[in-house]
Design a protein around this motif. Structure first.
Motif, mmCIF file in Angstrom:
data_model
loop_
_atom_site.group_PDB
_atom_site.id
_atom_site.type_symbol
_atom_site.label_atom_id
_atom_site.label_comp_id
_atom_site.label_asym_id
_atom_site.label_seq_id
_atom_site.Cartn_x
_atom_site.Cartn_y
_atom_site.Cartn_z
ATOM 1 N N PRO A 25 0.832 -1.207 0.000
ATOM 2 C CA PRO A 25 0.000 0.000 0.000
ATOM 3 C C PRO A 25 0.863 1.253 0.000
ATOM 4 C CG PRO A 25 0.030 -0.994 2.184
ATOM 5 C CD PRO A 25 0.736 -1.946 1.271
ATOM 6 N N ALA A 26 0.314 2.336 -0.456
ATOM 7 C CA ALA A 26 1.060 3.592 -0.524
ATOM 8 C C ALA A 26 1.555 3.998 0.857
ATOM 9 C CB ALA A 26 0.171 4.689 -1.105
ATOM 10 N N GLY A 27 2.794 4.452 0.899
ATOM 11 C CA GLY A 27 3.360 4.942 2.146
ATOM 12 C C GLY A 27 4.048 3.894 2.989
ATOM 13 N N VAL A 28 3.991 2.632 2.586
ATOM 14 C CA VAL A 28 4.655 1.570 3.350
ATOM 15 C C VAL A 28 6.063 1.382 2.809
ATOM 16 C CG1 VAL A 28 4.643 -0.885 3.926
ATOM 17 C CG2 VAL A 28 2.508 0.409 3.920
ATOM 18 N N ALA A 29 7.038 1.667 3.654
ATOM 19 C CA ALA A 29 8.431 1.586 3.227
ATOM 20 C C ALA A 29 8.981 0.169 3.410
ATOM 21 C CB ALA A 29 9.270 2.581 4.027
ATOM 22 N N GLY A 30 10.086 -0.086 2.745
ATOM 23 C CA GLY A 30 10.750 -1.376 2.886
ATOM 24 C C GLY A 30 10.252 -2.404 1.904
ATOM 25 N N PRO A 31 10.890 -3.561 1.870
ATOM 26 C CA PRO A 31 10.502 -4.610 0.917
ATOM 27 C C PRO A 31 9.121 -5.163 1.217
ATOM 28 C CG PRO A 31 12.085 -5.461 2.507
ATOM 29 C CD PRO A 31 12.003 -3.979 2.744
ATOM 30 N N TRP A 32 8.431 -5.556 0.170
ATOM 31 C CA TRP A 32 7.100 -6.160 0.303
ATOM 32 C C TRP A 32 7.213 -7.625 -0.048
ATOM 33 C CZ3 TRP A 32 3.217 -4.849 3.019
ATOM 34 C CH2 TRP A 32 1.926 -5.326 2.759
ATOM 35 N N TYR A 33 6.116 -8.310 -0.140
ATOM 36 C CA TYR A 33 6.120 -9.723 -0.511
ATOM 37 C C TYR A 33 6.460 -9.888 -1.992
ATOM 38 C CZ TYR A 33 3.425 -10.239 3.836
ATOM 39 O OH TYR A 33 3.002 -10.201 5.145
ATOM 40 N N ASP A 34 7.099 -10.978 -2.309
ATOM 41 C CA ASP A 34 7.353 -11.366 -3.697
ATOM 42 C C ASP A 34 6.406 -12.522 -4.007
ATOM 43 O OD1 ASP A 34 8.348 -11.868 -6.188
ATOM 44 O OD2 ASP A 34 10.150 -12.910 -5.481
ATOM 45 N N VAL A 35 5.422 -12.280 -4.861
ATOM 46 C CA VAL A 35 4.404 -13.284 -5.151
ATOM 47 C C VAL A 35 4.836 -14.142 -6.334
ATOM 48 C CG1 VAL A 35 2.015 -13.693 -5.850
ATOM 49 C CG2 VAL A 35 2.544 -11.872 -4.222
ATOM 50 N N ALA A 36 4.794 -15.449 -6.145
ATOM 51 C CA ALA A 36 5.111 -16.403 -7.210
ATOM 52 C C ALA A 36 3.876 -17.261 -7.466
ATOM 53 C CB ALA A 36 6.295 -17.284 -6.810
ATOM 54 N N VAL A 37 3.389 -17.247 -8.704
ATOM 55 C CA VAL A 37 2.256 -18.091 -9.076
ATOM 56 C C VAL A 37 2.818 -19.408 -9.597
ATOM 57 C CG1 VAL A 37 0.203 -18.311 -10.522
ATOM 58 C CG2 VAL A 37 0.887 -16.063 -9.646
ATOM 59 N N CYS A 38 2.482 -20.499 -8.913
ATOM 60 C CA CYS A 38 3.104 -21.792 -9.202
ATOM 61 C C CYS A 38 2.053 -22.823 -9.615
ATOM 62 C CB CYS A 38 3.854 -22.308 -7.965
ATOM 63 S SG CYS A 38 5.070 -21.137 -7.299
ATOM 64 N N GLY A 39 2.301 -23.490 -10.729
ATOM 65 C CA GLY A 39 1.371 -24.502 -11.200
ATOM 66 C C GLY A 39 2.043 -25.462 -12.155
#
Length: 345
Positions: free
Chosen positions: A28-42
């Motif tokens: 979300p806007a204003g949240v500093a630092g690394p976020w999640y890295d989403v991997a779609v796996c199938g």
């Protein structure tokens, strides 16, 4: 960066899949630092409803993720694909936190991850899950169950509740609330113990007490009474109580206490304010009063909560190693499982 792997295959429900991607896919806007890295796996191109998806990775990527999310499974009368079941089991064995949304619990149950645990799924399929997997302690009345390394949610909107709960555990309530605001959903649905809500709390803009609740939230530093709320709502105290119970599932005073504790929780996580300052800001008056209510409701003193949550928020989860079954601030043990307590935002 925390890797969240979405485990997909033919027959997945696209609503829960998209919901998880929205929550974990962008900060979300204003949240500093690394976020999640989403991997779609199938296993290859998969069909979810009328959508054809091209996963980024194969199912063999799951064991290298910190969190694995299994969206809803469309046809609970069929057994989940063995390759998906094996990959989810391998991920858990490798230390990943494994999450099911809605009927994704059938995949976790097939992998044996729910044996001996409390779990939930969509109420319409709870009996089927219990009959097919008798070692699973199925609870059809809860929004979600956090059993440490394995988490399950009920259907549809409850999947959002669980995803926000995970963000709250990993990043703190302020960040989870920011995600909820971006998605225009309530950050938490309460009323008694949140997991036992049978009538979800309406969004703040679509029920008769909307203005009153917003007014009260802006004045938590004041000693509000039921009479103050009734006067503001222009109704009798008895009539207010009936409306409050219908809208929130609790009484006006219990709702006020819950909001004060939630505000104290956020201030403990995000500021260095003293306990006295936080007590004044939340309308508790004194540090002694705050400590008494906080300890009774949360289960730990404010200082302990601050140390615990500050530690989790700063370090963040690294793979599955930090997602174990030990007690965590904000969780209360109930019949062998960890459930969110009423104060939790």
């Amino acid at each position: 960066m925390d890797v969240v792997a979405l485990a997909v295959t033919d027959g997945m429900l696209h609503f829960e899949l998209a919901l998880a991607y929205e929550v974990f896919g962008a900060a979300p806007a204003g949240v500093a630092g690394p976020w999640y890295d989403v991997a779609v796996c199938g296993p290859g191109p998969v069909r979810a409803g009328r959508f054809l998806l091209e996963p980024d990775h194969g199912l063999d990527r799951l064991p290298r993720a910190g969190t694995v999310i299994v969206p809803g499974w469309a046809d609970v009368d069929e057994e989940p694909p063995p390759d998906l079941v094996d990959a989810v089991r391998a991920a858990h064995d490798a230390g990943a936190r494994v999450v099911s949304l809605c009927t994704g619990a059938f995949v976790l149950a097939a992998a044996g991850l729910l044996d001996g645990r409390h779990a939930t799924t969509h109420w319409a399929h709870a009996d089927v899950l219990a009959a097919r997997h008798p070692r699973v302690r199925v609870d059809p009345d809860v929004l979600y169950v956090d059993d440490g390394s394995v988490l399950t949610s009920a259907g549809k909107a409850a999947a959002m509740d669980l995803c926000l709960h995970i963000v709250r555990l990993d990043r703190g309530s302020a960040v989870a609330n920011a995600v909820a605001r971006r998605l225009v959903v309530p950050p938490h649905r309460d009323g008694g113990q949140a997991q036992f809500v049978t009538t979800p709390v309406p969004a703040p803009y679509n029920h008769p007490l909307a203005d009153l609740l917003s007014w009260a939230l802006e004045r938590l530093d004041r000693p509000l009474t039921v009479e103050d709320l009734a006067r503001r709502a222009r109704m009798s105290s008895r009539n207010l109580g009936r409306h409050f119970r219908a809208a929130t599932g609790t009484t006006p005073l219990q709702w006020l206490l819950t909001q004060r504790i939630r505000r104290a929780q956020e201030l403990l996580e995000t500021t260095d304010d003293s306990i006295d300052t936080i007590a004044a800001a939340t309308g508790m008056g004194t540090a002694t009063t705050l400590r008494r209510h906080f300890n009774r409701t949360v289960g730990v003193p404010p200082d302990t909560y601050r140390r615990t949550f500050r530690s989790r928020t700063r370090s963040g989860p690294s793979g599955g190693e930090q997602h174990d079954d030990r007690p965590r601030a904000g969780l209360a043990e109930h019949h062998g499982q960890w459930r969110r307590t009423p104060w939790d935002p």
